[in-house]
Design an enzyme around this catalytic site. Structure first.
Site, PDB file in Angstrom:
ATOM      1  N   ASN A 101      29.987 -35.632   5.372  1.00 43.77           N
ATOM      2  CA  ASN A 101      31.150 -35.690   6.258  1.00 43.77           C
ATOM      3  C   ASN A 101      31.883 -34.362   6.201  1.00 43.77           C
ATOM      4  O   ASN A 101      31.819 -33.658   5.198  1.00 43.77           O
ATOM      5  CB  ASN A 101      32.090 -36.808   5.777  1.00 43.77           C
ATOM      6  CG  ASN A 101      33.342 -36.942   6.629  1.00 43.77           C
ATOM      7  OD1 ASN A 101      33.269 -36.891   7.860  1.00 43.77           O
ATOM      8  ND2 ASN A 101      34.492 -37.100   5.993  1.00 43.77           N
ATOM      9  N   HIS A 103      35.683 -32.891   6.336  1.00 44.20           N
ATOM     10  CA  HIS A 103      37.066 -33.360   6.226  1.00 44.20           C
ATOM     11  C   HIS A 103      38.000 -32.149   6.275  1.00 44.20           C
ATOM     12  O   HIS A 103      37.769 -31.162   5.571  1.00 44.20           O
ATOM     13  CB  HIS A 103      37.255 -34.126   4.912  1.00 44.20           C
ATOM     14  CG  HIS A 103      38.645 -34.657   4.751  1.00 44.20           C
ATOM     15  ND1 HIS A 103      39.100 -35.764   5.430  1.00 44.20           N
ATOM     16  CD2 HIS A 103      39.692 -34.208   4.019  1.00 44.20           C
ATOM     17  CE1 HIS A 103      40.367 -35.978   5.114  1.00 44.20           C
ATOM     18  NE2 HIS A 103      40.746 -35.052   4.260  1.00 44.20           N
ATOM     19  N   SER A 130      36.401 -29.271   3.920  1.00 42.67           N
ATOM     20  CA  SER A 130      35.369 -29.568   2.922  1.00 42.67           C
ATOM     21  C   SER A 130      34.239 -30.346   3.580  1.00 42.67           C
ATOM     22  O   SER A 130      34.490 -31.258   4.372  1.00 42.67           O
ATOM     23  CB  SER A 130      35.936 -30.463   1.805  1.00 42.67           C
ATOM     24  OG  SER A 130      37.151 -29.961   1.287  1.00 42.67           O
ATOM     25  N   ASP A 139      36.696 -40.224   1.533  1.00 39.91           N
ATOM     26  CA  ASP A 139      36.899 -38.780   1.303  1.00 39.91           C
ATOM     27  C   ASP A 139      36.796 -38.399  -0.166  1.00 39.91           C
ATOM     28  O   ASP A 139      37.572 -37.577  -0.679  1.00 39.91           O
ATOM     29  CB  ASP A 139      38.281 -38.330   1.853  1.00 39.91           C
ATOM     30  CG  ASP A 139      38.411 -38.589   3.345  1.00 39.91           C
ATOM     31  OD1 ASP A 139      37.378 -38.584   4.045  1.00 39.91           O
ATOM     32  OD2 ASP A 139      39.545 -38.808   3.810  1.00 39.91           O
TER      33      ASP A 139
HETATM   34  C1  GRF Z   1      37.619 -32.643  12.638  1.00 42.81           C
HETATM   35  O1  GRF Z   1      38.841 -32.042  12.325  1.00 42.81           O
HETATM   36  C2  GRF Z   1      36.961 -33.187  11.401  1.00 42.81           C
HETATM   37  O2  GRF Z   1      37.234 -32.444  10.268  1.00 42.81           O
HETATM   38  C3  GRF Z   1      37.598 -34.549  11.269  1.00 42.81           C
HETATM   39  O3  GRF Z   1      37.726 -35.011  12.594  1.00 42.81           O
HETATM   40  C4  GRF Z   1      37.814 -33.893  13.479  1.00 42.81           C
HETATM   41  C5  GRF Z   1      36.721 -34.065  14.488  1.00 42.81           C
HETATM   42  O4  GRF Z   1      36.764 -33.099  15.493  1.00 42.81           O
HETATM   43  N1  GRF Z   1      36.808 -35.392  10.417  1.00 42.81           N
HETATM   44  P1  GRF Z   1      35.511 -32.892  16.440  1.00 42.81           P
HETATM   45  O5  GRF Z   1      35.265 -34.225  17.149  1.00 42.81           O
HETATM   46  O6  GRF Z   1      34.355 -32.485  15.609  1.00 42.81           O
HETATM   47  O7  GRF Z   1      35.937 -31.834  17.393  1.00 42.81           O
END
Ligand code: GRF
Length: 200
Positions: A101, A103, A130, A139
């Site tokens: 993932n 984050h 991260s 997370d």
């Molecule tokens: C990103 O900021 C990611 O870190 C978080 O959700 C957001 C997704 O944005 N988990 P995108 O759909 O990839 O533009």
């Protein structure tokens, strides 16, 4: 797996255009049928599926439908890219060591939502993003890569989010490549032990 605009998904797709990249994006799944990222994936000729939560009685049934779709398509690794839904412990175990993932914080700081607001409220001097293995705890899995940026005196949520997002797009393809070409094996071994302990 996506839920929204899919900019991280796009960064992964762009990276896979390099013939030397050790993974391909074979399937994009969304829990929102109208996620903008689905259209982007289709334009790249990538298979897409969407599952509406409403069609399933339980979280487990929903996650197992995704699990089956991943298996049916011979998917080996899962990258959560803005997938705004907490996955069941069962699903996390099924993909343990094979699911990552991105984050938007320097984990373990600022888990959950609104991470940029959390960082500003805490007066953090550094912030970032991260890429981590997904475990049943939100997370919480071991971090593969992080990018750090300075929080500037006049930063607001939007500005901070934009600078962090640029770093997300840089490190997510790199972290996926590390996992796909076997550079995370030692970390994966630790992960199985940790997950077993936390289940006990
Ligand atoms: C990103 O900021 C990611 O870190 C978080 O959700 C957001 C997704 O944005 N988990 P995108 O759909 O990839 O533009």
């Amino acid at each position: 797996l996506i839920s929204g605009r899919g900019s991280n998904m796009s960064a992964l797709i762009d990276a896979t255009r390099n013939p030397d990249y050790p993974a391909e994006i074979a399937l994009v799944i969304s829990n929102k049928p109208d996620a903008a990222g689905l259209e982007i994936a289709r334009k790249h000729g990538i298979a897409t599926l969407s599952f509406s939560q409403k069609a399933f009685e339980t979280r487990d049934a929903f996650d197992q439908a995704i699990h089956k779709a991943l298996q049916d398509n011979a998917i080996e690794l899962v990258a959560l890219a803005g997938f705004m839904r907490i996955l069941t412990p069962r699903f996390c175990q099924q993909w343990l060591g094979r699911m990552i993932n991105i984050h938007p914080s320097l984990l373990p700081a600022f888990k959950g939502l609104d991470t940029h607001a959390q960082a500003l409220a805490a007066g953090a001097h550094a912030h970032g993003c991260s890429v981590h293995f997904v475990t049943p705890e939100l997370d919480d899995g071991p971090v593969i890569l992080q990018a750090r940026i300075a929080v500037l005196p006049d930063d607001d949520e939007e500005g901070l989010a934009a600078r962090v997002l640029a770093e997300e797009h840089r490190i997510y393809p790199e972290a996926l490549a590390m996992l796909a070409d076997g550079r995370c094996e030692a970390m994966k071994a630790t992960l199985s032990n940790t997950a077993l302990v936390s289940q006990a």
